[in-house]
Design a protein around this motif. Structure first.
Motif, PDB file in Angstrom:
ATOM      1  N   THR A 291       0.540  39.000 -13.542  1.00  0.00           N
ATOM      2  CA  THR A 291      -0.814  38.647 -13.115  1.00  0.00           C
ATOM      3  C   THR A 291      -0.893  38.573 -11.606  1.00  0.00           C
ATOM      4  OG1 THR A 291      -0.405  36.266 -13.106  1.00  0.00           O
ATOM      5  CG2 THR A 291      -1.142  37.232 -15.202  1.00  0.00           C
ATOM      6  N   ALA A 292      -2.102  38.733 -11.094  1.00  0.00           N
ATOM      7  CA  ALA A 292      -2.320  38.611  -9.649  1.00  0.00           C
ATOM      8  C   ALA A 292      -2.026  37.192  -9.183  1.00  0.00           C
ATOM      9  CB  ALA A 292      -3.760  39.001  -9.311  1.00  0.00           C
ATOM     10  N   ALA A 293      -2.385  36.199  -9.964  1.00  0.00           N
ATOM     11  CA  ALA A 293      -2.144  34.799  -9.574  1.00  0.00           C
ATOM     12  C   ALA A 293      -0.656  34.524  -9.403  1.00  0.00           C
ATOM     13  CB  ALA A 293      -2.745  33.853 -10.611  1.00  0.00           C
ATOM     14  N   CYS A 294       0.152  35.059 -10.270  1.00  0.00           N
ATOM     15  CA  CYS A 294       1.605  34.873 -10.175  1.00  0.00           C
ATOM     16  C   CYS A 294       2.128  35.504  -8.891  1.00  0.00           C
ATOM     17  CB  CYS A 294       2.294  35.487 -11.389  1.00  0.00           C
ATOM     18  SG  CYS A 294       4.091  35.456 -11.274  1.00  0.00           S
ATOM     19  N   VAL A 295       1.702  36.714  -8.598  1.00  0.00           N
ATOM     20  CA  VAL A 295       2.149  37.401  -7.385  1.00  0.00           C
ATOM     21  C   VAL A 295       1.689  36.626  -6.148  1.00  0.00           C
ATOM     22  CG1 VAL A 295       1.933  39.520  -6.021  1.00  0.00           C
ATOM     23  CG2 VAL A 295       2.220  39.658  -8.499  1.00  0.00           C
ATOM     24  N   GLN A 296       0.473  36.136  -6.159  1.00  0.00           N
ATOM     25  CA  GLN A 296      -0.029  35.372  -5.020  1.00  0.00           C
ATOM     26  C   GLN A 296       0.757  34.070  -4.839  1.00  0.00           C
ATOM     27  OE1 GLN A 296      -4.223  35.469  -6.096  1.00  0.00           O
ATOM     28  NE2 GLN A 296      -4.606  36.900  -4.404  1.00  0.00           N
ATOM     29  N   ASN A 297       1.154  33.440  -5.922  1.00  0.00           N
ATOM     30  CA  ASN A 297       1.978  32.229  -5.812  1.00  0.00           C
ATOM     31  C   ASN A 297       3.327  32.549  -5.180  1.00  0.00           C
ATOM     32  OD1 ASN A 297       0.074  30.465  -6.811  1.00  0.00           O
ATOM     33  ND2 ASN A 297       0.758  30.690  -8.926  1.00  0.00           N
ATOM     34  N   ARG A 298       3.936  33.670  -5.551  1.00  0.00           N
ATOM     35  CA  ARG A 298       5.205  34.069  -4.942  1.00  0.00           C
ATOM     36  C   ARG A 298       5.007  34.367  -3.456  1.00  0.00           C
ATOM     37  NH1 ARG A 298       9.632  34.052  -8.904  1.00  0.00           N
ATOM     38  NH2 ARG A 298       8.466  33.126 -10.607  1.00  0.00           N
ATOM     39  N   ALA A 299       3.901  34.997  -3.121  1.00  0.00           N
ATOM     40  CA  ALA A 299       3.615  35.304  -1.715  1.00  0.00           C
ATOM     41  C   ALA A 299       3.459  34.011  -0.906  1.00  0.00           C
ATOM     42  CB  ALA A 299       2.365  36.161  -1.608  1.00  0.00           C
TER      43      ALA A 299
END
Length: 128
Positions: A99-107
């Motif tokens: 998900t985009a939210a997961c990637v944004q959290n990693r970022a």
């Protein structure tokens, strides 16, 4: 023909410590990921980006740990770095999702680790 390889025994991570992080492309990726409004990528694409950011987060965290260890034991910045590293370890241990939210959290995590790395770099440099 048989394949051979040499295993490097480096329990303290000294070989890795000599390699500088390739920061600019990762910061560009973080900026792009955090600017997403409604991306329409396949779940596998999100997973690949999250995997890449996870690997880089671990590399930055290792550098943060090395710098924190170089500070005197009574320096509060080292203690704060340990708290940040524990939180990062907890966040990185959660399996990522496509998900985009997961990637944004990693970022966001990589960005926070870079902030801590910069502060510790300044502290260690000033202490020398």
């Amino acid at each position: 023909m048989s394949a051979t390889h040499v295993a490097l025994h480096d329990p303290r991570g000294l070989a890795e410590a000599e390699l500088p992080l390739d920061r600019a492309p990762h910061e560009a990726l973080i900026t792009a990921v955090l600017a997403w409004k409604d991306p329409d990528l396949a779940p596998r694409d999100y997973e690949l980006i999250a995997l890449h950011l996870t690997g880089h987060a671990r590399a930055v965290a290792a550098d943060v740990g090395r710098l924190a260890a170089a500070l005197p034991k009574n320096d509060g910045r080292g203690a704060l770095a340990e708290v940040v590293l524990r939180e990062a370890d907890g966040r990185l241990s959660v399996p990522f999702k496509g998900t985009a939210a997961c990637v944004q959290n990693r970022a966001r995590l990589v960005r926070a680790l870079y902030t801590r790395l910069d502060r510790l770099t300044e502290a260690v440099t000033a202490a020398r």
